[in-house]
Design an enzyme around this catalytic site. Structure first.
Site, PDB file in Angstrom:
ATOM      1  N   ARG A   1     -39.564  22.960   6.952  1.00  0.00           N
ATOM      2  CA  ARG A   1     -39.316  24.037   7.913  1.00  0.00           C
ATOM      3  C   ARG A   1     -38.211  24.993   7.477  1.00  0.00           C
ATOM      4  O   ARG A   1     -37.179  25.150   8.149  1.00  0.00           O
ATOM      5  CB  ARG A   1     -39.045  23.467   9.298  1.00  0.00           C
ATOM      6  CG  ARG A   1     -40.214  22.632   9.763  1.00  0.00           C
ATOM      7  CD  ARG A   1     -40.116  22.257  11.187  1.00  0.00           C
ATOM      8  NE  ARG A   1     -40.676  23.245  12.081  1.00  0.00           N
ATOM      9  CZ  ARG A   1     -40.857  23.024  13.369  1.00  0.00           C
ATOM     10  NH1 ARG A   1     -40.535  21.892  13.903  1.00  0.00           N
ATOM     11  NH2 ARG A   1     -41.381  23.964  14.139  1.00  0.00           N
TER      12      ARG A   1
ATOM     13  N   LYS B   1     -43.936  26.067  26.637  1.00  0.00           N
ATOM     14  CA  LYS B   1     -42.623  25.976  25.992  1.00  0.00           C
ATOM     15  C   LYS B   1     -42.481  27.011  24.884  1.00  0.00           C
ATOM     16  O   LYS B   1     -41.460  27.693  24.775  1.00  0.00           O
ATOM     17  CB  LYS B   1     -42.459  24.561  25.407  1.00  0.00           C
ATOM     18  CG  LYS B   1     -41.362  24.434  24.368  1.00  0.00           C
ATOM     19  CD  LYS B   1     -41.228  23.026  23.851  1.00  0.00           C
ATOM     20  CE  LYS B   1     -41.934  22.710  22.568  1.00  0.00           C
ATOM     21  NZ  LYS B   1     -41.382  23.264  21.344  1.00  0.00           N
ATOM     22  N   ASN B   2     -43.530  27.132  24.062  1.00  0.00           N
ATOM     23  CA  ASN B   2     -43.403  27.993  22.888  1.00  0.00           C
ATOM     24  C   ASN B   2     -43.450  29.480  23.220  1.00  0.00           C
ATOM     25  O   ASN B   2     -43.218  30.317  22.353  1.00  0.00           O
ATOM     26  CB  ASN B   2     -44.480  27.650  21.842  1.00  0.00           C
ATOM     27  CG  ASN B   2     -44.187  26.326  21.159  1.00  0.00           C
ATOM     28  OD1 ASN B   2     -43.122  25.735  21.365  1.00  0.00           O
ATOM     29  ND2 ASN B   2     -45.118  25.857  20.341  1.00  0.00           N
TER      30      ASN B   2
ATOM     31  N   CYS C   1     -36.429  18.521   9.219  1.00  0.00           N
ATOM     32  CA  CYS C   1     -37.215  18.133  10.386  1.00  0.00           C
ATOM     33  C   CYS C   1     -38.264  17.149   9.898  1.00  0.00           C
ATOM     34  O   CYS C   1     -38.766  17.297   8.780  1.00  0.00           O
ATOM     35  CB  CYS C   1     -37.844  19.391  10.951  1.00  0.00           C
ATOM     36  SG  CYS C   1     -39.103  19.091  12.148  1.00  0.00           S
TER      37      CYS C   1
ATOM     38  N   ARG D   1     -38.990  16.777  25.028  1.00  0.00           N
ATOM     39  CA  ARG D   1     -38.733  18.145  24.548  1.00  0.00           C
ATOM     40  C   ARG D   1     -39.900  19.070  24.894  1.00  0.00           C
ATOM     41  O   ARG D   1     -39.712  20.274  25.014  1.00  0.00           O
ATOM     42  CB  ARG D   1     -38.540  18.153  23.021  1.00  0.00           C
ATOM     43  CG  ARG D   1     -37.159  17.703  22.573  1.00  0.00           C
ATOM     44  CD  ARG D   1     -36.996  17.956  21.082  1.00  0.00           C
ATOM     45  NE  ARG D   1     -37.607  19.220  20.755  1.00  0.00           N
ATOM     46  CZ  ARG D   1     -38.496  19.419  19.780  1.00  0.00           C
ATOM     47  NH1 ARG D   1     -38.846  18.431  18.992  1.00  0.00           N
ATOM     48  NH2 ARG D   1     -39.010  20.600  19.573  1.00  0.00           N
TER      49      ARG D   1
ATOM     50  N   ASP E   1     -50.206  21.508  16.359  1.00  0.00           N
ATOM     51  CA  ASP E   1     -49.531  20.732  17.403  1.00  0.00           C
ATOM     52  C   ASP E   1     -50.471  19.759  18.110  1.00  0.00           C
ATOM     53  O   ASP E   1     -50.022  18.903  18.872  1.00  0.00           O
ATOM     54  CB  ASP E   1     -48.895  21.673  18.442  1.00  0.00           C
ATOM     55  CG  ASP E   1     -47.619  22.315  17.904  1.00  0.00           C
ATOM     56  OD1 ASP E   1     -47.131  21.883  16.850  1.00  0.00           O
ATOM     57  OD2 ASP E   1     -47.122  23.255  18.548  1.00  0.00           O
TER      58      ASP E   1
HETATM   59  C1  UD1 Z   1     -44.039  27.199  15.812  1.00  0.00           C
HETATM   60  C2  UD1 Z   1     -44.130  26.304  17.026  1.00  0.00           C
HETATM   61  C3  UD1 Z   1     -44.577  24.901  16.633  1.00  0.00           C
HETATM   62  C4  UD1 Z   1     -45.872  24.959  15.829  1.00  0.00           C
HETATM   63  C5  UD1 Z   1     -45.762  25.953  14.690  1.00  0.00           C
HETATM   64  C6  UD1 Z   1     -47.081  26.182  13.970  1.00  0.00           C
HETATM   65  C7  UD1 Z   1     -42.447  27.237  18.490  1.00  0.00           C
HETATM   66  C8  UD1 Z   1     -41.129  27.081  19.174  1.00  0.00           C
HETATM   67  N1  UD1 Z   1     -42.823  26.249  17.665  1.00  0.00           N
HETATM   68  O1  UD1 Z   1     -43.051  26.630  14.952  1.00  0.00           O
HETATM   69  O2  UD1 Z   1     -44.783  24.157  17.840  1.00  0.00           O
HETATM   70  O3  UD1 Z   1     -46.140  23.682  15.297  1.00  0.00           O
HETATM   71  O4  UD1 Z   1     -45.313  27.231  15.173  1.00  0.00           O
HETATM   72  O5  UD1 Z   1     -48.055  26.590  14.849  1.00  0.00           O
HETATM   73  O6  UD1 Z   1     -43.156  28.198  18.722  1.00  0.00           O
HETATM   74  N2  UD1 Z   1     -42.423  28.610   6.912  1.00  0.00           N
HETATM   75  C9  UD1 Z   1     -41.761  28.947   5.746  1.00  0.00           C
HETATM   76  N3  UD1 Z   1     -40.696  29.793   5.831  1.00  0.00           N
HETATM   77  C10 UD1 Z   1     -40.255  30.319   7.018  1.00  0.00           C
HETATM   78  C11 UD1 Z   1     -40.949  29.967   8.206  1.00  0.00           C
HETATM   79  C12 UD1 Z   1     -42.034  29.096   8.127  1.00  0.00           C
HETATM   80  O7  UD1 Z   1     -42.116  28.500   4.666  1.00  0.00           O
HETATM   81  O8  UD1 Z   1     -39.288  31.091   7.032  1.00  0.00           O
HETATM   82  C13 UD1 Z   1     -43.583  27.667   6.849  1.00  0.00           C
HETATM   83  C14 UD1 Z   1     -43.274  26.345   7.567  1.00  0.00           C
HETATM   84  O9  UD1 Z   1     -42.603  25.466   6.708  1.00  0.00           O
HETATM   85  C15 UD1 Z   1     -44.656  25.863   7.940  1.00  0.00           C
HETATM   86  C16 UD1 Z   1     -45.411  27.153   8.199  1.00  0.00           C
HETATM   87  O10 UD1 Z   1     -44.657  28.196   7.595  1.00  0.00           O
HETATM   88  O11 UD1 Z   1     -45.240  25.173   6.868  1.00  0.00           O
HETATM   89  C17 UD1 Z   1     -45.603  27.478   9.671  1.00  0.00           C
HETATM   90  O12 UD1 Z   1     -44.378  27.459  10.333  1.00  0.00           O
HETATM   91  P1  UD1 Z   1     -44.077  28.399  11.587  1.00  0.00           P
HETATM   92  O13 UD1 Z   1     -45.332  29.054  12.026  1.00  0.00           O
HETATM   93  O14 UD1 Z   1     -42.912  29.264  11.255  1.00  0.00           O
HETATM   94  O15 UD1 Z   1     -43.631  27.342  12.685  1.00  0.00           O
HETATM   95  P2  UD1 Z   1     -42.477  27.493  13.734  1.00  0.00           P
HETATM   96  O16 UD1 Z   1     -42.352  28.907  14.190  1.00  0.00           O
HETATM   97  O17 UD1 Z   1     -41.263  26.790  13.265  1.00  0.00           O
END
Ligand code: UD1
Length: 424
Positions: free
Chosen positions: A124, A25-26, A119, A399, A307
């Site tokens: 997030r 999915k990711n 979330c 999902r 995850d």
């Molecule tokens: C992706 C995955 C999700 C997985 C996560 C971490 C997808 C669709 N989803 O989510 O399944 O759990 O990676 O491996 O690929 N953060 C910030 N600011 C930002 C972006 C992120 O502070 O602009 C923080 C988040 O709050 C979190 C950390 O960075 O604490 C990691 O998040 P991130 O790696 O961005 O996760 P996702 O891409 O949302």
């Protein structure tokens, strides 16, 4: 589907047999989003049949792309895209719609999305995405819950992420693929799904180097052409089933498993006493004589994936000894704990750390999933428990897991989906 739909599980049966791992999915979500940058037809194979993928297809169609689906194959023709506003109702259904920002601004110089809401697994935020796009020259305006991003043309820059965010790395990599000049993303995330996205972009004519390392260098090109691509197998699905095999004292073969991406998970399985064998792309997991508690810390790839933290915790509830689990990626990812307690687990949580004392048995109960991976953990606990467990909140689980009950039934689990109308 309603909130009253549930999985009904009669626990205590060891999983056994073999299943094939489907596409990730990711990886599928950002790659489908990236097709909007391409002036040609993209053929994407190995796309899982999941709710999030259905929403992404609806978004692509709403933007004006032609999308055809034939089983696991999705063909996207984005030549005819007419809009750059991602519809708010679809945006609200899936956080990953944020991935449309980078591609749309890169190709059309504008995009409007609604800000994704909170979330249950943590705040997030999307500040890294927005800051990075600004550094590439985008003007960003936020009003009435919408984010509008415009740029005559993006220009390459060096962007250093505060944390190796998966989504921000992907969004910025896509935006930079069509920018003028060279972009360097430092402290980039290294997840295999990022490498898969880079492979797809490069197949379309992009020049992305270093994906999978902590600095990614992208030389912008003027346009991307159509290509065919196969999505990598889902390491989180494979990890969930491998943990379920060990947790039920079973013996399972995962065919087509991305074993190279599962290093941290396989080493925890071995440390706890499970037998793990890899032969080509087949992964065998056996744990017929119980297992001991092991500690675990989540971390960005190649660390243990956040995850799989919840399924790992479910597994540890019946281990011999005490396991200390630390969640380092999201600040509030322990919502499954209260539900595991209802099933007789012994867990205490202090901020980001959970202490799980193994108990001899779990007992079936009615529990509710409040997020995707937490939901998978409850299913796993149901498979381990004595008696009947009902897991509600299936829309979360659907999902990210394709027909989970059928998949587990193929391995001998006693699990059915009850639709609320059927249940007296
Ligand atoms: C992706 C995955 C999700 C997985 C996560 C971490 C997808 C669709 N989803 O989510 O399944 O759990 O990676 O491996 O690929 N953060 C910030 N600011 C930002 C972006 C992120 O502070 O602009 C923080 C988040 O709050 C979190 C950390 O960075 O604490 C990691 O998040 P991130 O790696 O961005 O996760 P996702 O891409 O949302």
């Amino acid at each position: 589907m309603t909130a009253l739909d549930a999985f009904e599980i009669r626990g205590g049966r060891p999983l056994s047999g073999s299943v094939r791992v489907y596409g990730a999915k990711n990886a599928a979500l950002p790659i489908l989003a990236a097709t909007v940058m391409v002036e040609g037809t993209c053929i994407i194979d190995g796309v899982p049949a999941l709710e999030d993928v259905r929403v992404m297809i609806e978004i692509l169609r709403a933007l004006g792309a032609g999308v055809e689906q034939d089983g696991e194959r999705i063909v996207v023709d984005a030549a005819s895209i007419a809009h750059t506003d991602v519809p708010a109702d679809l945006m609200a259904r899936m956080r990953s719609s944020i991935f449309l920002m980078g591609p749309l601004i890169a190709r059309f110089g504008e995009v409007r999305v609604s800000r994704p809401g909170g979330c249950v697994i943590g705040q997030r935020p999307i500040d890294f995405h927005l800051r990075g796009l600004r550094q590439l020259g985008a003007a960003i305006e936020e009003r009435h819950g919408f984010i509008r991003c415009t740029a005559r043309r993006l220009t390459g820059e060096t962007i250093t992420l505060d944390f190796p965010s998966v989504g921000a790395t992907e969004n910025l990599m896509m935006a930079a693929a069509l920018a003028d000049g060279v972009t360097r993303i430092e402290n980039a995330a290294r997840e295999p799904e990022i490498v898969d996205l880079a492979r797809f972009l490069n197949a379309c004519g992009a020049q992305v180097k270093g994906a999978g390392e902590d600095t990614i260098v992208i030389r912008g090109v003027h346009h991307l052409h159509g290509a065919a691509h196969r999505i990598i197998p889902d390491r989180i699905v494979a990890g969930t089933i491998a943990l379920a095999a060990a947790a039920t004292g079973g013996s399972v073969c995962l065919e087509g498993a991305p074993t190279a991406y599962l290093g941290a998970v396989l080493s925890k399985l071995r440390e706890a006493g499970a037998r793990v064998e890899v032969s080509g792309d087949a992964l065998w997991v056996r744990a017929e004589d119980g297992y001991r508690a092991v500690d675990m810390v989540t971390a960005p790839y190649p660390g243990f994936p956040t995850d799989l933290q919840a399924p790992f915790m479910a597994w540890m509830t019946m281990a011999r000894g005490t396991s200390v689990i630390r969640e380092n990626v999201f600040e509030a990812r322990f919502r499954h704990v209260d539900e595991l307690l209802r099933m007789g687990a012994d867990i205490t949580v202090d901020l980001r750390t959970a202490v799980v004392r193994g108990v001899p048995a779990l007992s079936g109960a009615e529990v509710t999933a409040s997020d995707l991976r937490g939901g998978a953990a409850l299913v796993l606990a149901g498979l381990m428990a004595e008696g009947v467990t009902r897991v509600y909140g299936l829309h979360h689980i659907d999902r990210g897991y394709q027909d989970l009950e059928l998949y587990l039934r193929d391995l001998g689990a006693d699990i059915i989906r009850i639709q609320s109308g059927e249940d007296g």
